[in-house]
Write a protein that holds these residues in place. Sequence first.
Motif, mmCIF file in Angstrom:
data_model
loop_
_atom_site.group_PDB
_atom_site.id
_atom_site.type_symbol
_atom_site.label_atom_id
_atom_site.label_comp_id
_atom_site.label_asym_id
_atom_site.label_seq_id
_atom_site.Cartn_x
_atom_site.Cartn_y
_atom_site.Cartn_z
ATOM 1 N N VAL A 220 0.821 -1.214 0.000
ATOM 2 C CA VAL A 220 0.000 0.000 0.000
ATOM 3 C C VAL A 220 0.855 1.263 0.000
ATOM 4 O O VAL A 220 0.330 2.370 0.085
ATOM 5 C CB VAL A 220 -1.008 0.021 1.167
ATOM 6 C CG1 VAL A 220 -1.988 -1.120 1.050
ATOM 7 C CG2 VAL A 220 -0.307 -0.016 2.513
ATOM 8 N N HIS A 221 2.170 1.122 -0.118
ATOM 9 C CA HIS A 221 3.078 2.247 -0.383
ATOM 10 C C HIS A 221 2.908 3.383 0.620
ATOM 11 O O HIS A 221 2.888 4.553 0.268
ATOM 12 C CB HIS A 221 2.859 2.776 -1.807
ATOM 13 C CG HIS A 221 3.196 1.782 -2.867
ATOM 14 N ND1 HIS A 221 4.295 1.924 -3.707
ATOM 15 C CD2 HIS A 221 2.596 0.621 -3.229
ATOM 16 C CE1 HIS A 221 4.344 0.896 -4.534
ATOM 17 N NE2 HIS A 221 3.323 0.091 -4.258
ATOM 18 N N GLY A 222 2.787 3.055 1.872
ATOM 19 C CA GLY A 222 2.635 4.080 2.891
ATOM 20 C C GLY A 222 1.650 3.630 3.946
ATOM 21 O O GLY A 222 1.234 2.472 3.989
ATOM 22 N N VAL A 223 1.272 4.565 4.800
ATOM 23 C CA VAL A 223 0.349 4.249 5.885
ATOM 24 C C VAL A 223 -1.071 4.427 5.356
ATOM 25 O O VAL A 223 -1.629 5.516 5.353
ATOM 26 C CB VAL A 223 0.609 5.153 7.103
ATOM 27 C CG1 VAL A 223 -0.155 4.633 8.308
ATOM 28 C CG2 VAL A 223 2.094 5.228 7.412
ATOM 29 N N PHE A 224 -1.644 3.328 4.914
ATOM 30 C CA PHE A 224 -2.907 3.352 4.170
ATOM 31 C C PHE A 224 -3.597 2.010 4.383
ATOM 32 O O PHE A 224 -2.963 0.960 4.329
ATOM 33 C CB PHE A 224 -2.588 3.610 2.687
ATOM 34 C CG PHE A 224 -3.731 3.409 1.733
ATOM 35 C CD1 PHE A 224 -4.992 3.906 2.000
ATOM 36 C CD2 PHE A 224 -3.527 2.738 0.534
ATOM 37 C CE1 PHE A 224 -6.036 3.737 1.099
ATOM 38 C CE2 PHE A 224 -4.556 2.561 -0.370
ATOM 39 C CZ PHE A 224 -5.811 3.055 -0.089
ATOM 40 N N GLY A 243 -5.853 9.096 5.730
ATOM 41 C CA GLY A 243 -5.722 10.052 6.821
ATOM 42 C C GLY A 243 -4.614 9.747 7.806
ATOM 43 O O GLY A 243 -4.275 10.598 8.637
ATOM 44 N N TYR A 244 -4.005 8.583 7.723
ATOM 45 C CA TYR A 244 -2.952 8.208 8.674
ATOM 46 C C TYR A 244 -1.692 9.061 8.484
ATOM 47 O O TYR A 244 -0.857 9.141 9.374
ATOM 48 C CB TYR A 244 -2.593 6.728 8.519
ATOM 49 C CG TYR A 244 -3.734 5.781 8.816
ATOM 50 C CD1 TYR A 244 -3.973 5.332 10.112
ATOM 51 C CD2 TYR A 244 -4.578 5.338 7.807
ATOM 52 C CE1 TYR A 244 -5.026 4.467 10.395
ATOM 53 C CE2 TYR A 244 -5.628 4.475 8.072
ATOM 54 C CZ TYR A 244 -5.847 4.042 9.367
ATOM 55 O OH TYR A 244 -6.892 3.192 9.637
ATOM 56 N N HIS A 245 -1.546 9.659 7.311
ATOM 57 C CA HIS A 245 -0.352 10.451 6.978
ATOM 58 C C HIS A 245 -0.663 11.950 6.975
ATOM 59 O O HIS A 245 0.175 12.763 6.605
ATOM 60 C CB HIS A 245 0.172 10.016 5.597
ATOM 61 C CG HIS A 245 1.642 10.191 5.408
ATOM 62 N ND1 HIS A 245 2.262 11.415 5.486
ATOM 63 C CD2 HIS A 245 2.625 9.308 5.128
ATOM 64 C CE1 HIS A 245 3.555 11.270 5.250
ATOM 65 N NE2 HIS A 245 3.804 10.005 5.038
ATOM 66 N N HIS A 246 -1.864 12.325 7.369
ATOM 67 C CA HIS A 246 -2.242 13.742 7.320
ATOM 68 C C HIS A 246 -1.451 14.545 8.340
ATOM 69 O O HIS A 246 -1.378 14.175 9.511
ATOM 70 C CB HIS A 246 -3.737 13.879 7.599
ATOM 71 C CG HIS A 246 -4.222 15.297 7.642
ATOM 72 N ND1 HIS A 246 -4.276 16.093 6.509
ATOM 73 C CD2 HIS A 246 -4.668 16.075 8.656
ATOM 74 C CE1 HIS A 246 -4.744 17.289 6.827
ATOM 75 N NE2 HIS A 246 -4.984 17.296 8.133
ATOM 76 N N ARG A 247 -0.845 15.660 7.906
ATOM 77 C CA ARG A 247 -0.088 16.495 8.839
ATOM 78 C C ARG A 247 -0.431 17.977 8.721
ATOM 79 O O ARG A 247 0.291 18.831 9.223
ATOM 80 C CB ARG A 247 1.425 16.290 8.646
ATOM 81 C CG ARG A 247 1.965 16.730 7.313
ATOM 82 C CD ARG A 247 3.383 16.215 7.090
ATOM 83 N NE ARG A 247 3.997 16.852 5.927
ATOM 84 C CZ ARG A 247 4.894 17.833 6.010
ATOM 85 N NH1 ARG A 247 5.266 18.283 7.188
ATOM 86 N NH2 ARG A 247 5.416 18.359 4.931
ATOM 87 N N MET A 587 1.274 8.464 0.002
ATOM 88 C CA MET A 587 0.211 8.870 0.918
ATOM 89 C C MET A 587 0.321 10.337 1.332
ATOM 90 O O MET A 587 -0.689 10.964 1.655
ATOM 91 C CB MET A 587 0.209 7.973 2.148
ATOM 92 C CG MET A 587 -0.286 6.560 1.867
ATOM 93 S SD MET A 587 -1.808 6.476 0.887
ATOM 94 C CE MET A 587 -2.953 7.381 1.914
ATOM 95 N N ALA A 588 1.501 10.913 1.311
ATOM 96 C CA ALA A 588 1.605 12.340 1.609
ATOM 97 C C ALA A 588 0.883 13.165 0.556
ATOM 98 O O ALA A 588 0.364 14.249 0.844
ATOM 99 C CB ALA A 588 3.065 12.755 1.694
#
Length: 592
Positions: A220-224, A243-247, A587-588
Amino acid sequence: MNAEAGNTVYSPAASEIAEALAERLGVAGLIPQPTADGITTLWVPREKLRTILHCLKHELLSPHVMLFDLTAIDERQRIHRQGLPDSDFTVIYHLLSFSRNEDIRLKVALRENDLLLPTVLDLWPSANWYEREAWDMFGIVFEGHPHLRRILMPPTWEGHPLRKDHYARATEKEPFTLPDERQDIEQNALRFVPEDWGMSRRSEESDFMFLNMGPNHPSVHGVFRIALQLDGEEIINALPDIGYHHRGAEKMGERQSWHTYIPYTDRVDYLGGSMNNLPYVLAVEKLAGIEVPPRAEVIRVMVAEFYRIASHLLFYGTYAQDIGQLSPIFYMFIDREQVFDILESISGARMHSSYFRIGGVAMDLPKGWDKRIREFLDRFPGRLDDYDKLVMRNGTIKRRTQGVGAYNTREAIDWGATGPGLRATGFGWDYRKARPYSGYQNFEFEIPIAQNGDCYDRCAVRVEEMRQSVRIIRQCLDNMPEGPYKAEHPLTTPPPRTRTLHDIETLIQHFLNVSWGPVIPAGEAAVTVEATKGLNAYYLTSDGNGMSYRTRIRTPSFPHLQMIPMMCNGMMVADLIAILASIDFVMADVDR
């Protein structure tokens, strides 16, 4: 009408479209708004919104078929609103017409105690996530939306973060603590309950199995996370959970000066490097009326195309790796490192160079800059030919990807797909050709397309795009103009060094421009570029001071992940891995 006020312009088409809508639909009270970008912008009555949107999409001769973006702005602290309707919150619909090659922006004014709008999910399926985001960030309620819940923030979050009265920094709150009872609440909120997602536990024939893929999983190429509803190994439904990568990148844009925000843009699509700087600085330059010198434009194009190659190489290698072919990524990373060597020699940094500046670039090209680039251009096309044999002609790769995750052009447009994902359906629309920016109209290159819109074709388009990037970079190499690398404009940031150390006044100007930032004239401007993963846009609102009043980032990956259920229903879990690999997302870029 083409009246100008400061750096804002009425779109010539605004009055014509307003009159046409009034005549066709009997809608009165459409108010044109001048903007710095010249995009047709109309304020429309809330009760006529759906009627107008339906007309623009289905009834015009050259319709606005894509919902390019949907966002909102908290107007309550905005000062420079002369001539605009009274509004506490404004919801903005940005539509794109390919046949007209034009955009239209519709605005709806809302009062704080009446934040209700009808959903447009039946007009554009892509509106699902955009409406959820507007509710999550601003508290706008879209009546008729089937699943209006948090999308970027945790389900237990209190408040709406992009409202002006929501805190921006952790120091504005008490120190964070997590008592046991609060931890239990947070843990329980993360439990997967199929009914909460609109899933049933069984059908007439069988009980379904539910599988959490992610939020930590290499494919999933990231926190997804994807919540899978399975009948055996067949996918019945797949619901992405982001939303796990939302900053808070957009919130940060409202707390940084126009200049100091540039490095933050690098981290959105962090594989695109300075490609992310480009729409941002172009939008600021529109607001400020800055004209960039030809040399700076060509340098920007060259650096952007190098980052396109770097991003596509990573995609190419991980695409093959996800499907089970491990060798290619090691070869491709050698080429990617050579690209970063070139970028480092130009800018001083590799992945996150933050090389573009308001008015130009950070520094001129170094002595001997062309030698390493020429060596790379002579070697790289042959390497791509080798990768064709290794990957694209590989029988296993073809069997795993051809006919998998396919969609057609109409579906792509309805879901907001852009870039290679759109061109893989046979629709040859590239922003660099359709609406050239930064001097792209001066370069010769082709628009790669495919026909089937499947996993294989999405990869094939990106492979050919790298060859076209080589063509563009070679033209930059052979036709690099002389002259300044930054505009001679008082709002260029930072000022050129020749204007910095001349006397105490120029030194003071440099200090103020860098530490406090330039004061950008009040107005609005959106600029879109053909980024590595599709169309990337920055929509900036200035209230006439040293920081952005509203920074909206429209990224390509956000709508692309929404398409996952449509692409994978009826497929197998292994097919989902190939589909994810072919989307090319980080994911960013989704969560910002």
